[in-house]
Design an enzyme around this catalytic site. Sequence first.
Site, PDB file in Angstrom:
ATOM      1  N   ASP A   1       0.854  -1.186   0.000  1.00  0.00           N
ATOM      2  CA  ASP A   1       0.000   0.000   0.000  1.00  0.00           C
ATOM      3  C   ASP A   1       0.890   1.236   0.000  1.00  0.00           C
ATOM      4  OD1 ASP A   1      -2.959   0.868   0.410  1.00  0.00           O
ATOM      5  OD2 ASP A   1      -1.829   2.117   1.804  1.00  0.00           O
ATOM      6  N   ILE A   2       0.575   2.204  -0.849  1.00  0.00           N
ATOM      7  CA  ILE A   2       1.333   3.449  -0.897  1.00  0.00           C
ATOM      8  C   ILE A   2       0.965   4.272   0.336  1.00  0.00           C
ATOM      9  CG2 ILE A   2       1.821   5.553  -2.208  1.00  0.00           C
ATOM     10  CD1 ILE A   2       0.840   4.019  -4.724  1.00  0.00           C
TER      11      ILE A   2
ATOM     12  N   GLU B   1      -4.689   2.340  -4.355  1.00  0.00           N
ATOM     13  CA  GLU B   1      -3.236   2.415  -4.202  1.00  0.00           C
ATOM     14  C   GLU B   1      -2.690   1.167  -3.526  1.00  0.00           C
ATOM     15  OE1 GLU B   1      -4.787   4.330  -0.402  1.00  0.00           O
ATOM     16  OE2 GLU B   1      -5.362   4.472  -2.487  1.00  0.00           O
TER      17      GLU B   1
END
Length: 169
Positions: free
Chosen positions: A32-33, A75
Amino acid sequence: GISNRRHFQNLAEQEVRRARRFSRHLTVMMIDIDFFKPINDTFGHAAGDLVIQGIVKRALESLRQSDSIGRIGGEEFAVVLPETPLSAATDVAERLRAHIQEKPIIAGHIAISCTVSIGVAQLLQEDSGIEDLLHRADTALYAAKKGGRNRVEISPSSNETEVNEIKEK
């Protein structure tokens, strides 16, 4: 240039069946960003799209051709690592995390520094399929986020299993 959720899950299910058939290791990562919403809010959605593309490019540089990556959500990404024990997958995750952090992603004329949080889990006998494995990797991902982000966390049940396997050998 990567799989969407449905295609990734189909590929991953094939890998689960193959790992079980041949008694091989299989590990997944959920990525996950970190702080992606502020990137979109500050620099705009076009820049956010370029950040996603830049992170995917770095992921592909860090992975083998036999590994599969897919975009699971906005994301969030998942990676399946065939023939990979938990310890090796953790090393891959750490190299990927460092590669993403090492230099900013260029979005037009803007350099955007990014980090990711990663959860890692290995296939267990009791997993009914890829969904169980992804769930445990996702739980580890949220532990990484809760622990301060820009980290790699291992699913506790995966880690315990590998320790037990090592002790038995």
